[in-house]
Design a protein around this motif. Structure first.
Motif, PDB file in Angstrom:
ATOM      1  N   THR A 138       0.813  -1.222   0.000  1.00 38.43           N
ATOM      2  CA  THR A 138       0.000   0.000   0.000  1.00 38.43           C
ATOM      3  C   THR A 138       0.842   1.267   0.000  1.00 38.43           C
ATOM      4  OG1 THR A 138      -0.143  -0.080   2.407  1.00 38.43           O
ATOM      5  CG2 THR A 138      -1.941  -1.104   1.164  1.00 38.43           C
ATOM      6  N   GLN A 139       2.110   1.169   0.436  1.00 40.59           N
ATOM      7  CA  GLN A 139       2.965   2.355   0.500  1.00 40.59           C
ATOM      8  C   GLN A 139       4.219   2.248  -0.348  1.00 40.59           C
ATOM      9  OE1 GLN A 139       3.708   3.022   4.656  1.00 40.59           O
ATOM     10  NE2 GLN A 139       1.624   3.659   5.054  1.00 40.59           N
ATOM     11  N   SER A 140       4.531   1.037  -0.807  1.00 40.00           N
ATOM     12  CA  SER A 140       5.725   0.859  -1.629  1.00 40.00           C
ATOM     13  C   SER A 140       5.625  -0.435  -2.430  1.00 40.00           C
ATOM     14  CB  SER A 140       6.988   0.827  -0.765  1.00 40.00           C
ATOM     15  OG  SER A 140       7.010  -0.319   0.060  1.00 40.00           O
ATOM     16  N   VAL A 141       6.484  -0.516  -3.437  1.00 43.27           N
ATOM     17  CA  VAL A 141       6.682  -1.748  -4.190  1.00 43.27           C
ATOM     18  C   VAL A 141       8.096  -2.208  -3.876  1.00 43.27           C
ATOM     19  CG1 VAL A 141       6.830  -2.809  -6.468  1.00 43.27           C
ATOM     20  CG2 VAL A 141       5.142  -1.025  -6.040  1.00 43.27           C
ATOM     21  N   ARG A 142       8.230  -3.489  -3.521  1.00 38.79           N
ATOM     22  CA  ARG A 142       9.535  -4.040  -3.201  1.00 38.79           C
ATOM     23  C   ARG A 142       9.855  -5.178  -4.149  1.00 38.79           C
ATOM     24  NH1 ARG A 142       6.693  -2.384   0.556  1.00 38.79           N
ATOM     25  NH2 ARG A 142       5.537  -4.293   0.878  1.00 38.79           N
ATOM     26  N   ALA A 143      11.092  -5.198  -4.603  1.00 35.31           N
ATOM     27  CA  ALA A 143      11.611  -6.295  -5.412  1.00 35.31           C
ATOM     28  C   ALA A 143      12.666  -6.983  -4.565  1.00 35.31           C
ATOM     29  CB  ALA A 143      12.210  -5.774  -6.712  1.00 35.31           C
ATOM     30  N   LEU A 144      12.436  -8.246  -4.257  1.00 36.61           N
ATOM     31  CA  LEU A 144      13.318  -9.003  -3.366  1.00 36.61           C
ATOM     32  C   LEU A 144      13.855 -10.209  -4.110  1.00 36.61           C
ATOM     33  CD1 LEU A 144      10.890  -8.923  -0.334  1.00 36.61           C
ATOM     34  CD2 LEU A 144      12.853  -7.430  -0.709  1.00 36.61           C
ATOM     35  N   LEU A 145      15.131 -10.487  -3.930  1.00 34.77           N
ATOM     36  CA  LEU A 145      15.782 -11.597  -4.609  1.00 34.77           C
ATOM     37  C   LEU A 145      16.296 -12.581  -3.572  1.00 34.77           C
ATOM     38  CD1 LEU A 145      16.485 -12.288  -7.571  1.00 34.77           C
ATOM     39  CD2 LEU A 145      18.727 -11.256  -7.159  1.00 34.77           C
ATOM     40  N   PHE A 146      15.881 -13.850  -3.706  1.00 38.30           N
ATOM     41  CA  PHE A 146      16.254 -14.894  -2.749  1.00 38.30           C
ATOM     42  C   PHE A 146      16.985 -16.018  -3.453  1.00 38.30           C
ATOM     43  CE2 PHE A 146      12.488 -12.868  -0.999  1.00 38.30           C
ATOM     44  CZ  PHE A 146      12.838 -12.673   0.324  1.00 38.30           C
ATOM     45  N   ASP A 147      17.907 -16.651  -2.706  1.00 36.53           N
ATOM     46  CA  ASP A 147      18.502 -17.876  -3.227  1.00 36.53           C
ATOM     47  C   ASP A 147      17.575 -19.040  -2.892  1.00 36.53           C
ATOM     48  OD1 ASP A 147      19.040 -18.721  -0.564  1.00 36.53           O
ATOM     49  OD2 ASP A 147      21.148 -18.128  -0.669  1.00 36.53           O
ATOM     50  N   LYS A 157      16.439  -0.762  -8.781  1.00 39.69           N
ATOM     51  CA  LYS A 157      17.137  -0.594  -7.500  1.00 39.69           C
ATOM     52  C   LYS A 157      17.651  -1.930  -6.978  1.00 39.69           C
ATOM     53  CE  LYS A 157      14.672   3.599  -6.290  1.00 39.69           C
ATOM     54  NZ  LYS A 157      13.711   4.256  -5.402  1.00 39.69           N
ATOM     55  N   LEU A 158      16.868  -2.992  -7.179  1.00 36.43           N
ATOM     56  CA  LEU A 158      17.306  -4.325  -6.786  1.00 36.43           C
ATOM     57  C   LEU A 158      18.596  -4.696  -7.497  1.00 36.43           C
ATOM     58  CD1 LEU A 158      17.089  -7.332  -5.822  1.00 36.43           C
ATOM     59  CD2 LEU A 158      15.645  -7.676  -7.821  1.00 36.43           C
ATOM     60  N   TRP A 159      18.616  -4.591  -8.829  1.00 44.02           N
ATOM     61  CA  TRP A 159      19.799  -5.016  -9.589  1.00 44.02           C
ATOM     62  C   TRP A 159      21.009  -4.159  -9.267  1.00 44.02           C
ATOM     63  CZ3 TRP A 159      19.195  -9.660 -10.422  1.00 44.02           C
ATOM     64  CH2 TRP A 159      17.981 -10.194 -10.845  1.00 44.02           C
ATOM     65  N   ALA A 160      20.794  -2.914  -8.839  1.00 47.84           N
ATOM     66  CA  ALA A 160      21.912  -2.062  -8.431  1.00 47.84           C
ATOM     67  C   ALA A 160      22.462  -2.470  -7.063  1.00 47.84           C
ATOM     68  CB  ALA A 160      21.475  -0.597  -8.408  1.00 47.84           C
ATOM     69  N   SER A 161      21.692  -3.256  -6.295  1.00 48.71           N
ATOM     70  CA  SER A 161      22.079  -3.602  -4.917  1.00 48.71           C
ATOM     71  C   SER A 161      22.821  -4.934  -4.821  1.00 48.71           C
ATOM     72  CB  SER A 161      20.834  -3.670  -4.025  1.00 48.71           C
ATOM     73  OG  SER A 161      20.121  -4.885  -4.212  1.00 48.71           O
ATOM     74  N   ILE A 185       7.064  -0.923 -10.317  1.00 42.13           N
ATOM     75  CA  ILE A 185       7.714  -2.239 -10.280  1.00 42.13           C
ATOM     76  C   ILE A 185       9.062  -2.166 -10.999  1.00 42.13           C
ATOM     77  CG2 ILE A 185       7.590  -4.595 -11.178  1.00 42.13           C
ATOM     78  CD1 ILE A 185       4.537  -4.452 -10.647  1.00 42.13           C
ATOM     79  N   GLY A 186       9.087  -1.506 -12.154  1.00 39.90           N
ATOM     80  CA  GLY A 186      10.332  -1.357 -12.901  1.00 39.90           C
ATOM     81  C   GLY A 186      11.393  -0.615 -12.105  1.00 39.90           C
ATOM     82  N   GLN A 187      10.989   0.446 -11.407  1.00 42.37           N
ATOM     83  CA  GLN A 187      11.938   1.212 -10.603  1.00 42.37           C
ATOM     84  C   GLN A 187      12.458   0.394  -9.430  1.00 42.37           C
ATOM     85  OE1 GLN A 187       9.927   4.889  -9.687  1.00 42.37           O
ATOM     86  NE2 GLN A 187       9.716   5.420 -11.838  1.00 42.37           N
ATOM     87  N   ALA A 188      11.578  -0.369  -8.792  1.00 42.08           N
ATOM     88  CA  ALA A 188      12.011  -1.230  -7.684  1.00 42.08           C
ATOM     89  C   ALA A 188      13.003  -2.281  -8.184  1.00 42.08           C
ATOM     90  CB  ALA A 188      10.811  -1.899  -7.015  1.00 42.08           C
TER      91      ALA A 188
END
Length: 97
Positions: free
Chosen positions: A14-23, A64-68, A58-61
């Motif tokens: 509701t306040q943000s979109v998060r892109a999370l990457l897990f092994d 930021k994920l790939w930059a991290s 979603i694209g912006q999140a």
């Protein structure tokens, strides 16, 4: 695909979109977060948002994920999407909202 396989989780909240990457062991490999604006409404009691706004967020999140992380998109073996509310976006014959 190079490197270990990874899972990309998109959480559209509701306040943000998060892109999370897990092994594959459930460890967080990278994350990106894009804050989003609250809903608007031209009608009393309605809550609306433009579909393109979610897609762009979603694209912006994800950027930021790939930059991290040093992980690459080619390692993604699966994608999951979660959202807190029921969301429907009607598309026309050309796949546009």
């Amino acid at each position: 695909m190079t490197g270990d396989p990874l899972i990309l989780a998109i959480d559209n909240g509701t306040q943000s979109v998060r892109a999370l990457l897990f092994d594959t062991r459930g460890n967080l490999v990278g994350k990106g977060k894009q804050d989003i604006e609250a809903y608007f409404s031209d009608q009393p009691g309605w809550a609306e948002q433009h579909p393109e706004y979610f897609w762009d967020s979603i694209g912006q999140a994800c950027q930021k994920l790939w930059a991290s992380t040093e992980a690459t998109p080619g390692q993604v073996a699966g994608v999951t999407l979660t959202t807190q509310r029921g969301t429907v976006v009607n598309l026309d014959a050309d796949g546009q909202p």
